[in-house]
Design an enzyme around this catalytic site. Sequence first.
Site, PDB file in Angstrom:
ATOM      1  N   LYS A 278      -8.823   5.850  -3.496  1.00  0.00           N
ATOM      2  CA  LYS A 278      -7.479   6.417  -3.422  1.00  0.00           C
ATOM      3  C   LYS A 278      -7.486   7.826  -4.023  1.00  0.00           C
ATOM      4  CE  LYS A 278      -4.788   2.133  -3.684  1.00  0.00           C
ATOM      5  NZ  LYS A 278      -4.188   2.252  -2.340  1.00  0.00           N
ATOM      6  N   ARG A 352      -5.764  -8.013   1.940  1.00  0.00           N
ATOM      7  CA  ARG A 352      -5.813  -8.987   3.033  1.00  0.00           C
ATOM      8  C   ARG A 352      -7.062  -9.861   2.936  1.00  0.00           C
ATOM      9  NH1 ARG A 352      -5.255  -4.200   7.243  1.00  0.00           N
ATOM     10  NH2 ARG A 352      -4.223  -3.408   5.376  1.00  0.00           N
TER      11      ARG A 352
HETATM   12  N1  BES Z   1      -2.306  -1.936  -2.822  1.00  0.00           N
HETATM   13  C1  BES Z   1      -2.267  -1.123  -1.666  1.00  0.00           C
HETATM   14  C2  BES Z   1      -0.875  -1.032  -1.051  1.00  0.00           C
HETATM   15  C3  BES Z   1       0.182  -0.350  -1.878  1.00  0.00           C
HETATM   16  C4  BES Z   1       0.536   0.959  -1.614  1.00  0.00           C
HETATM   17  C5  BES Z   1       0.871  -1.038  -2.843  1.00  0.00           C
HETATM   18  C6  BES Z   1       1.523   1.554  -2.350  1.00  0.00           C
HETATM   19  C7  BES Z   1       1.865  -0.445  -3.587  1.00  0.00           C
HETATM   20  C8  BES Z   1       2.199   0.850  -3.341  1.00  0.00           C
HETATM   21  C9  BES Z   1      -3.202  -1.687  -0.603  1.00  0.00           C
HETATM   22  O1  BES Z   1      -4.307  -2.372  -1.054  1.00  0.00           O
HETATM   23  C10 BES Z   1      -3.696  -0.516   0.179  1.00  0.00           C
HETATM   24  O2  BES Z   1      -4.360   0.300  -0.385  1.00  0.00           O
HETATM   25  N2  BES Z   1      -3.329  -0.459   1.451  1.00  0.00           N
HETATM   26  C11 BES Z   1      -3.741   0.580   2.309  1.00  0.00           C
HETATM   27  C12 BES Z   1      -4.122  -0.043   3.608  1.00  0.00           C
HETATM   28  C13 BES Z   1      -4.880   0.892   4.515  1.00  0.00           C
HETATM   29  C14 BES Z   1      -6.201   1.252   3.903  1.00  0.00           C
HETATM   30  C15 BES Z   1      -5.088   0.227   5.850  1.00  0.00           C
HETATM   31  C16 BES Z   1      -2.577   1.525   2.513  1.00  0.00           C
HETATM   32  O3  BES Z   1      -1.438   1.095   2.481  1.00  0.00           O
HETATM   33  O4  BES Z   1      -2.807   2.707   2.674  1.00  0.00           O
HETATM   34 ZN    ZN Z   2      -5.954  -1.107  -1.464  1.00  0.00          ZN
END
Ligand code: BES
Ligand code: ZN
Length: 500
Positions: A278, A352
């Site tokens: 991230k 997931r």
């Molecule tokens: N934990 C995150 C989702 C999230 C985003 C939670 C903002 C709370 C606030 C999740 O694991 C994630 O990183 N999702 C990605 C998915 C993508 C890589 C397909 C996302 O949302 O960008």
């Molecule tokens: Zn994630």
Amino acid sequence: MNIEKNVKTFETVTSETLIIGIQKHREQMKSWSLVSDFFGETIDVWLRSGDINTEAQKLTKIPYTGVNAQLKRIIFVGLGEQKNNTTDNLREAFAAVGKEMKASKIKDVAIWMDSFATDRIDEEEVAFLAGEGLHLGYYTMSNYKTSSNEADAYFDAVQFVTTATIEEVASNFEVGKIYADAVNEARTLINLPPNMLTATDLANYAVEMAAKYDFEIEVLNKAQLEEIGMGGILAVNRGSVEEPRLITMKYKATPHFENAIGLVGKGVTYDTGGYSLKPKDGMVGMKGDMGGAAAVLGAMQIIGATRPNQNVLAVIGATDNMVSGNAIKPDDVITMYNGKTVEVLNTDAEGRLVLADATTYAKQQGANYLIDVATLTGGVIVALGHDKTGALTNDEEFFEEFMGAAIETGEFVWRLPLTNNDKKRIRKSDVADLNNSPGRDGHMIFGGGFVGEFAEETPWIHLDIAGTSDASAPHVLGPKGGTGVMVRTLATFVEQRAND
Ligand code: BES
Ligand code: ZN
Ligand code: ZN
């Protein structure tokens, strides 16, 4: 907390503070004459001049120096127009009072129940909403400032001025408090720094809860997960020095564990994204990535305390998502607990993978219905914002029923579609059965839909709380930070099923 079981009158209230709901049109209030008798004409004057604010959730605090020598102040809470008055408004009104009580360190209150009742909402129901709202509003986030005092406990006494049956008022207030307590526990779990809440800590928390409420509990450690081949959760955990845990709790309402609702929670205690790292600003706050687990634990706390006639199974997959020489990489292919293979295209789509294995396990352990809860995608925030939880389902009727509970608690849930075309994209891979990241277009659906591949034919609801689990600013029901969203709805749903 002392919940007074004797009916009080304005004259006999021994609290220092009396709470009165005040509608815009006071002539519509059921027993306005009692108030004007007690306070005299000044109340009318103050209302006419606007010195007592009747707008929804607006508070007016006035000193009291009348015949009741114990009573020191009145808090009027505005209820607005009676025609708009719903259980949601009342919950929010009480939360506003709870916040004020916290701020002013008010420790005991009396509530004039009748002033909140309408033709549609009786004093018994008001009592539940009061117990819930006051305690939701009273919550504050604990901190680790060296200068700060220990966070205040709740206020400690409540009395009721009521025309309803006092036993019922008192016990409904208590149940409302049970609901709010559980939400607040979930909030605290979400707010805990990730170094203070590892997967092991989360499991220990569950073990304590199980002992308190007589749940069956099983905690699987890394070696045990390896033994049974839980490839999804293990893959996410690969980069971490912290062990994963799979937590399973059973609340048995009947000797045979049948007709069970399975609650499945994402317990990612920290999400760095892994090698699909991230950006630094997107990482802050990812201590809250166990919000789904917190929702499930909160709901279980209510279930343990209220003991509905409905079997419930809770499964939480707990791990953090870290980087190291050992971590999974984009392009890896992994084998899940149910044998399906997955091409990892994005290590940040880790939730997931954890949920999928937990879902398979929940089915194996006897869940006949599944609800998974997770801070799963940024996509749901883009689609629905921060005040609506996104949902998917494979069963219209089951979802319809669930919505009944969501409407009762006022927690907004909105369903998105999951089409065959979406499923095709989740199943598209040259090297595996599934892929974990089909694209960013409508990607809330891919996140939840992936879990649906593991729910298979079992009636299933997916709740994506990425937008609703953590508040960046104070809101009507509480402060900034973990919201405890879905705790009340999940518990209410279980209770409604029990009473069917
Ligand atoms: N934990 C995150 C989702 C999230 C985003 C939670 C903002 C709370 C606030 C999740 O694991 C994630 O990183 N999702 C990605 C998915 C993508 C890589 C397909 C996302 O949302 O960008
Ligand atoms: Zn994630
Ligand atoms: Zn995540």
